[in-house]
Design a protein around this motif. Sequence first.
Motif, PDB file in Angstrom:
ATOM      1  N   ALA A 370      -5.231  -6.106  -6.410  1.00 26.60           N
ATOM      2  CA  ALA A 370      -6.012  -6.699  -5.383  1.00 26.60           C
ATOM      3  C   ALA A 370      -5.173  -6.254  -4.046  1.00 26.60           C
ATOM      4  N   LEU A 371      -3.739  -6.181  -4.307  1.00 27.39           N
ATOM      5  CA  LEU A 371      -3.008  -5.700  -3.017  1.00 27.39           C
ATOM      6  C   LEU A 371      -3.210  -4.216  -2.811  1.00 27.39           C
ATOM      7  N   HIS A 372      -3.289  -3.438  -3.947  1.00 25.52           N
ATOM      8  CA  HIS A 372      -3.429  -2.093  -3.729  1.00 25.52           C
ATOM      9  C   HIS A 372      -4.700  -1.653  -3.119  1.00 25.52           C
ATOM     10  N   LEU A 373      -5.885  -2.513  -3.481  1.00 21.56           N
ATOM     11  CA  LEU A 373      -7.090  -2.276  -2.806  1.00 21.56           C
ATOM     12  C   LEU A 373      -7.235  -2.846  -1.349  1.00 21.56           C
ATOM     13  N   MET A 374      -6.549  -3.771  -1.046  1.00 22.16           N
ATOM     14  CA  MET A 374      -6.310  -4.287   0.134  1.00 22.16           C
ATOM     15  C   MET A 374      -5.789  -2.918   1.088  1.00 22.16           C
ATOM     16  N   SER A 375      -4.829  -2.359   0.552  1.00 25.91           N
ATOM     17  CA  SER A 375      -4.034  -1.453   1.628  1.00 25.91           C
ATOM     18  C   SER A 375      -5.260  -0.122   1.671  1.00 25.91           C
ATOM     19  N   PHE A 376      -5.881   0.356   0.406  1.00 23.53           N
ATOM     20  CA  PHE A 376      -6.872   1.132   0.410  1.00 23.53           C
ATOM     21  C   PHE A 376      -8.024   0.856   1.632  1.00 23.53           C
ATOM     22  N   LEU A 377      -8.597  -0.060   1.443  1.00 24.19           N
ATOM     23  CA  LEU A 377      -9.371  -0.527   2.365  1.00 24.19           C
ATOM     24  C   LEU A 377      -8.939  -0.552   3.794  1.00 24.19           C
ATOM     25  N   MET A 378      -7.871  -0.916   4.184  1.00 20.45           N
ATOM     26  CA  MET A 378      -7.207  -0.756   5.515  1.00 20.45           C
ATOM     27  C   MET A 378      -6.886   0.825   5.992  1.00 20.45           C
ATOM     28  N   ALA A 379      -6.900   1.618   4.907  1.00 21.62           N
ATOM     29  CA  ALA A 379      -6.504   2.987   5.323  1.00 21.62           C
ATOM     30  C   ALA A 379      -7.945   3.576   5.709  1.00 21.62           C
ATOM     31  N   ILE A 380      -8.998   3.185   4.934  1.00 20.07           N
ATOM     32  CA  ILE A 380     -10.297   3.516   5.406  1.00 20.07           C
ATOM     33  C   ILE A 380     -10.628   3.445   6.650  1.00 20.07           C
ATOM     34  N   LEU A 381     -10.357   1.940   6.978  1.00 22.99           N
ATOM     35  CA  LEU A 381     -10.915   1.206   8.379  1.00 22.99           C
ATOM     36  C   LEU A 381     -10.100   1.967   9.511  1.00 22.99           C
ATOM     37  N   SER A 382      -8.726   2.232   9.203  1.00 19.56           N
ATOM     38  CA  SER A 382      -7.829   2.939  10.124  1.00 19.56           C
ATOM     39  C   SER A 382      -8.637   3.940  10.457  1.00 19.56           C
ATOM     40  N   VAL A 383      -9.077   4.903   9.642  1.00 21.69           N
ATOM     41  CA  VAL A 383      -9.590   6.325  10.116  1.00 21.69           C
ATOM     42  C   VAL A 383     -10.764   5.882  10.886  1.00 21.69           C
ATOM     43  N   ILE A 384     -11.630   4.903  10.719  1.00 26.93           N
ATOM     44  CA  ILE A 384     -12.917   4.610  11.872  1.00 26.93           C
ATOM     45  C   ILE A 384     -12.133   4.193  13.011  1.00 26.93           C
TER      46      ILE A 384
END
Length: 420
Positions: A370-384
């Motif tokens: 869950a924590l790894h997925l959280m960071s992955f999602l935030m990396a994608i949003l950060s690109v946006i």
Amino acid sequence: MVIKRTTLKKMLLLFLFYMPFLRFFTANFGTLYSLARLSYPIFIIFIVLGLYFGRNEVGIWGNLTNWIKAIIFFQICFAMISFAINVYSLNQFFYGLYYHLRLPLFIILLIVFIEKTDVDKINDFIIKIVYVDAVFMTYQFLFMGLRQDFLGGIFGNTQGGNGIQNIVCCIGLSIVVSRYIYKEINLRSLLSYVLVTCYMAAIAELTIYFVEIIVVLLISFAVAKEQRISMRKVIMIFAAGMAVIVGFALLFRYFPTKARFLNIDEILRYLGADDSGVYSVSRIHGISQIKNAYLNDGVLPYFGLGLGRTLEGTPFHTMYGRINYTWFSSTLLMMESGYFGVFIRLFMLFILGTGSYRNLRETNDETKRALHLMSFLMAILSVIWFFYNSTLDDKYCVYMIAFALSVSSITKKEEGKMVK
């Protein structure tokens, strides 16, 4: 007073919310502006203390990931070349280094000094903040008559407060979606969060948040470690989708003109697909516009005009700030450090995202997934966000974003296997 390693850790955790909560007092009561100016020297103190405590152990120059050291090294090298080319104020140069390097530097500090138990507490706190903020926003909306950018909840009642809310809501969204997928919370908890934040986005006119929800849901559905289409995933998409529809209904009720965004041509015009957009520089073509207008000579397209030289308050910004290039991280970074600076920032987000994804694939622990997925999602949003607004560089948001991006590495550190 003797500062210990544990003291530095507590200071870092408090600093995550120092600027956002300070804005409550500066915006609502017009006080504590002097404390807001302290964020610069406080950050420098953190760097010095981090170097000191990390000198003889797994720390800043020890067992950290190679990518973060390379990013900082090359950013400084390019900045020095740009400074030599343009020759401008040293004060602007050093402040520019701080401004553009605080994201990767703070990520380093968090990875070195923060533990997984701290991450869990901070994540729980962020969720609570969102619900408290919803109450404040409702009061401002109903009794103070605040609307749109001025509807900032606990983050103030001046323009831009809703931008901080968007970041906090997105971090919370990545937390609850990840927890739901890996069975740490039930559907009711997920649905209540999505409904509340959709309501907040509707009354604050945060149209982008509805796009962010869709992105988070679809990516979570696609990359969660279970490859099969489980009933839990289907229910999540359906329930959250209904919440988004409710949010859109509220948005169109309070702001009928936003219904135009149901038209794809209108969306493209807003983003600047025709080189215009609603601002003087385009979100889509902003980098090429900056290059053609200001960096069309020699090596300037590659190194820019110099870190710190075009920030708000500088003579350059006084002359050209009307084109709003500081409103987007992509155009500001292009202006100051050229193609090399833009590439370094995007490369950092790419490495953060791929590292989080790899960590997700390697572990069998549901909580850590869950924590790894959280960071992955935030990396994608950060690109946006890099292209959509300036929150990656905003003094109120950058430290919370750094925390969300570092969560995967902090979690991996517990296993003694940092991603190289």
